[in-house]
Scaffold this motif. Structure first.
Motif, PDB file in Angstrom:
ATOM      1  N   ASP A 190      60.370  63.552  26.080  1.00  0.00           N
ATOM      2  CA  ASP A 190      59.411  63.583  27.176  1.00  0.00           C
ATOM      3  C   ASP A 190      59.901  62.839  28.419  1.00  0.00           C
ATOM      4  O   ASP A 190      59.173  62.733  29.411  1.00  0.00           O
ATOM      5  N   GLY A 245      59.934  64.857  18.346  1.00  0.00           N
ATOM      6  CA  GLY A 245      59.502  63.698  19.111  1.00  0.00           C
ATOM      7  C   GLY A 245      59.432  62.404  18.337  1.00  0.00           C
ATOM      8  O   GLY A 245      59.256  61.328  18.931  1.00  0.00           O
ATOM      9  N   SER A 258      55.776  59.865  18.537  1.00  0.00           N
ATOM     10  CA  SER A 258      56.124  59.829  19.953  1.00  0.00           C
ATOM     11  C   SER A 258      55.223  58.894  20.751  1.00  0.00           C
ATOM     12  O   SER A 258      55.605  58.435  21.837  1.00  0.00           O
TER      13      SER A 258
END
Length: 358
Positions: free
Chosen positions: A185, A234, A251
């Motif tokens: 991200d 993630g 994450s």
């Protein structure tokens, strides 16, 4: 002079022969009496092109880049292990990262040098950039998908540079930062070692998000987070070189599990001289985890749920002058490991086909 040369070559041949014998691979299982760990992949070893290879990375074209700390040079190897070239790169090259365009960035951690070096994929010098922070030495780095370079410094900060070397900002990240990685991200994760037992998370703009305690027992200060890797879903995996295990986070930082490193057939260290000290970590596209154990010179492979699949490496020998200090996985699933105090780069063939490097 001729006699001295003969003697020198003899000892060089003898050393290579001993190393070759140490790394001859056959399928053997763990024997607690002999101290041998499972050795399924074939292991090749190649000269690093210098002295004390301390970092390794895979270039965009599949070539292998090695930073030789003591000889102060960077070496490029072909996928077959042949030396393509040696390049000057500062006073104390200690970490490597490959940019999206193939440029090679190296930390120059020489005494108070505070520099980052950039080479082209052909080894041409493109620039040296001083970290704008008096008395700082860079120790680790990573590169974002947009080409920005993030550098860990020895004064509890990280620096962000643009692809052309312009400093964008310096950010405080807590005590003893020692490794840095960028999540899918775009957030930046930094391990805080030195028994700080935490990881610090920043946005891509350097804004502090959160700090998480990690380790087998995160409430104690005996943990030493040392390396980070991200799975494609993630999840975050963090090695703890003090407690000998791996922490798994979601994450958003939620604790998902802790997994101790041990050796198949024993449930404990491969040799009673040392306990596991997991360091560098890599994850392939299938979620399998590879952890380099600096204490007993092995690579441990785990499934995505933390189950140990295998331990790969030579017989543990405290007198063998080959440590395992850094690793990267090429597109063919071969694991390349820098030997640290030695002069060699080891290739573990086909530990996992289709892997991705970290």
């Amino acid at each position: 002079m001729k006699f001295k040369l003969i003697i020198k070559n003899f000892f060089k041949f003898f050393a290579l022969t001993v190393l070759a014998l140490m790394f001859i691979i056959s399928d053997v299982s763990y024997s607690s009496a002999s101290g041998i760990v499972q050795m399924s992949p074939k292991i090749n070893f190649y000269h690093s092109g210098g002295v004390q290879p301390d970092a390794v990375a895979i270039g965009k074209n599949g070539n292998i880049w090695v930073a030789n700390l003591d000889s102060k040079n960077l070496t490029k190897l072909s996928p077959n292990g042949d030396i393509i070239g040696n390049y000057a790169c500062g006073n104390l090259p200690s970490a490597i990262a490959i940019a999206p365009n193939g440029n090679v960035w190296i930390t120059d951690g020489g005494y108070r040098s505070g520099r980052i070096v950039k080479l082209s994929s052909d080894g041409a010098m493109l620039g040296m950039y001083r970290i704008d922070n008096p008395g700082v030495s860079p120790t680790a780095l990573t590169i974002a998908s947009n080409g920005n370079v993030w550098v860990v410094n020895n004064n509890n900060t990280v620096t962000k540079l643009s692809p052309n070397g312009t400093i964008i900002g310096n950010y405080a990240v807590g005590n003893n930062p020692n490794h840095i990685a960028i999540a899918p991200d775009g957030n930046v994760w930094i391990t805080n070692g030195g028994f700080a037992n935490s990881v610090t998370v920043l946005t891509s703009k350097g804004v502090f998000i959160q700090r998480y305690l990690v380790g087998i027992n995160p409430t104690k200060t005996a943990n030493f987070p040392s390396s980070i890797a991200f799975a494609q879903n993630g999840n975050i995996f963090i090695t703890d070189s003090s407690s000998g295990g791996i922490t798994k986070l979601s994450s958003d930082g939620a604790m998902l599990g802790n997994y101790p490193i041990y050796y198949i057939g024993t449930g404990k260290s491969a040799h009673n001289y040392a306990s596991p000290q997991p360091g560098p970590i890599a994850i392939d596209k299938n979620g399998n985890i590879f952890v380099l154990d600096r204490a007993v010179y092995t690579v441990t492979k785990l499934s995505p749920n933390g189950t140990i699949i295998g331990n790969y490496g030579p017989k543990w020998n405290p007198d063998l002058n080959v440590n395992l200090d850094a690793m990267a996985i090429d597109k063919n699933g071969n694991l390349w490991v820098a030997s640290g105090s030695g002069r060699y780069v080891l290739e573990f063939e086909g530990v996992d086909k289709g892997s991705i490097s970290h």
